[in-house]
Design an enzyme around this catalytic site. Structure first.
Site, PDB file in Angstrom:
ATOM      1  N   GLU A   1       0.867  -1.177   0.000  1.00  0.00           N
ATOM      2  CA  GLU A   1       0.000   0.000   0.000  1.00  0.00           C
ATOM      3  C   GLU A   1       0.909   1.234   0.000  1.00  0.00           C
ATOM      4  O   GLU A   1       1.374   1.696   1.037  1.00  0.00           O
ATOM      5  CB  GLU A   1      -0.958  -0.043   1.184  1.00  0.00           C
ATOM      6  CG  GLU A   1      -1.899  -1.250   1.090  1.00  0.00           C
ATOM      7  CD  GLU A   1      -2.862  -1.380   2.267  1.00  0.00           C
ATOM      8  OE1 GLU A   1      -2.879  -0.483   3.139  1.00  0.00           O
ATOM      9  OE2 GLU A   1      -3.595  -2.390   2.307  1.00  0.00           O
TER      10      GLU A   1
ATOM     11  N   ARG B   1      -3.909  -6.980  12.140  1.00  0.00           N
ATOM     12  CA  ARG B   1      -4.851  -7.743  12.964  1.00  0.00           C
ATOM     13  C   ARG B   1      -4.169  -8.313  14.213  1.00  0.00           C
ATOM     14  O   ARG B   1      -4.773  -9.078  14.953  1.00  0.00           O
ATOM     15  CB  ARG B   1      -5.466  -8.906  12.160  1.00  0.00           C
ATOM     16  CG  ARG B   1      -6.172  -8.493  10.863  1.00  0.00           C
ATOM     17  CD  ARG B   1      -7.391  -7.622  11.105  1.00  0.00           C
ATOM     18  NE  ARG B   1      -8.109  -7.345   9.862  1.00  0.00           N
ATOM     19  CZ  ARG B   1      -7.854  -6.319   9.058  1.00  0.00           C
ATOM     20  NH1 ARG B   1      -6.861  -5.462   9.349  1.00  0.00           N
ATOM     21  NH2 ARG B   1      -8.548  -6.132   7.949  1.00  0.00           N
TER      22      ARG B   1
ATOM     23  N   GLU C   1      -7.639   5.681   4.797  1.00  0.00           N
ATOM     24  CA  GLU C   1      -7.821   4.622   3.790  1.00  0.00           C
ATOM     25  C   GLU C   1      -8.177   5.298   2.468  1.00  0.00           C
ATOM     26  O   GLU C   1      -9.220   5.946   2.361  1.00  0.00           O
ATOM     27  CB  GLU C   1      -8.955   3.688   4.222  1.00  0.00           C
ATOM     28  CG  GLU C   1      -9.123   2.464   3.363  1.00  0.00           C
ATOM     29  CD  GLU C   1      -8.148   1.351   3.714  1.00  0.00           C
ATOM     30  OE1 GLU C   1      -7.387   0.941   2.803  1.00  0.00           O
ATOM     31  OE2 GLU C   1      -8.162   0.883   4.861  1.00  0.00           O
TER      32      GLU C   1
END
Length: 290
Positions: free
Chosen positions: A15, A62, A163
């Site tokens: 990303e 996570r 995001e």
């Protein structure tokens, strides 16, 4: 009062907008108007970045639940999470006032600010950012308490995610990069104003936001293979209303599968590439006002 702020990119190694923004600010410095802030700049997962993958063994974003941080999981990202928690946290008793974690999505979500609480502070932040960036989306993921999330940003006393999409994995697009930079700077502008006690809630107009609902999976056959794909009428329409009876999937034999909810929903993360292995088609949300 924000005495310490952490800006993080590269939590997912492919990303690229956050990675490039952090690198540029490391090289050239933050804009001078932020000199009053104590800001650290971190690239989170260098190994994933070098391999141009989301993660090497497990999703780093996570790993930050108390249970995972206390586990003996030998996976590279689990070990890395403990190191980052020591640097940015420790979670639950953090030395960092505010963690801003920067992400990209392959979905057409534009510039989206993700907040994990809809309290007074985050409502002020969202309304401030929306005033600066009318095109921005605000996504509220408060389905569980802040500290129960496994996101890296929860290592801070407060934490949010940026995001921005759509951008293919491993690709840097100028328009997406500039939206990322604009939102990051808007958040830092808020921090300056907040520290100077210049935030007046009554002066910030109420804004539209979207509260996370649930994930919708792709239709699967008895062998776990997909039987349909995202319908072209839904594709790239993140945060647009999906009304009852509107198509959401097209089966491979040419039939439409319709949204059968009782009311409209606002899909996002539509056809997100990172969720391919999870067979997640999109997430639902309801439109709210902050």
């Amino acid at each position: 009062m924000f005495n310490s702020i952490a800006l993080v990119g590269g939590t997912h190694g492919n990303e690229t907008s956050g990675i490039q923004l952090i690198r540029n600010w490391q090289q050239f410095g933050l804009p001078s108007r932020f000199d009053a802030l104590n800001v650290s700049l971190t690239i989170a997962n260098e190994a994933a970045l070098e391999a141009n993958v989301r993660f090497v063994e497990e999703d780093l974003n996570r790993q930050f639940t108390f249970e995972r941080l206390a586990s003996n999981n030998p996976a590279k990202e689990a070990v890395l999470a403990k190191s980052l928690n020591e640097k940015l946290g420790p979670k639950g008793n953090s030395n960092t006032d505010f963690v801003i974690d920067i992400h990209n999505t392959t979905s057409e979500m534009g510039a989206t600010l993700i907040i994990l609480e809809a309290d007074e502070f985050h409502t002020q932040l969202a309304r401030f950012v929306k005033q600066r960036m009318p095109e921005a989306n605000i996504l509220v993921e408060d389905e569980k308490p802040y500290l129960e999330h496994g996101y890296l940003c929860t290592t801070g006393k407060k934490g949010v995610m940026i995001e921005v999409g759509g951008q293919p994995q491993g690709v840097l697009r100028e328009d997406v990069y500039l939206l990322t930079q604009t939102m990051a700077e808007a958040i830092l502008d808020f921090c300056i104003a907040y520290n100077n006690q210049e935030i007046k809630t009554h002066a910030l107009p109420a804004c539209e936001a979207f509260r996370l609902g649930e994930n919708v999976g792709f239709p699967l056959d008895d062998n776990g293979k997909r039987t349909a794909m995202i319908h072209h009428a839904l594709q790239d329409n993140d945060f647009e209303p999906l009304m009852p009876g509107m198509p959401m999937f097209r089966t491979f034999d040419g039939k439409d599968i319709l949204w059968d909810g009782e009311k409209e929903t606002y899909p996002h993360f539509i056809n997100e590439a990172a969720y391919f292995k999870l067979d997640v088609a999109f997430a639902t949300s309801e439109r709210i006002t902050l």
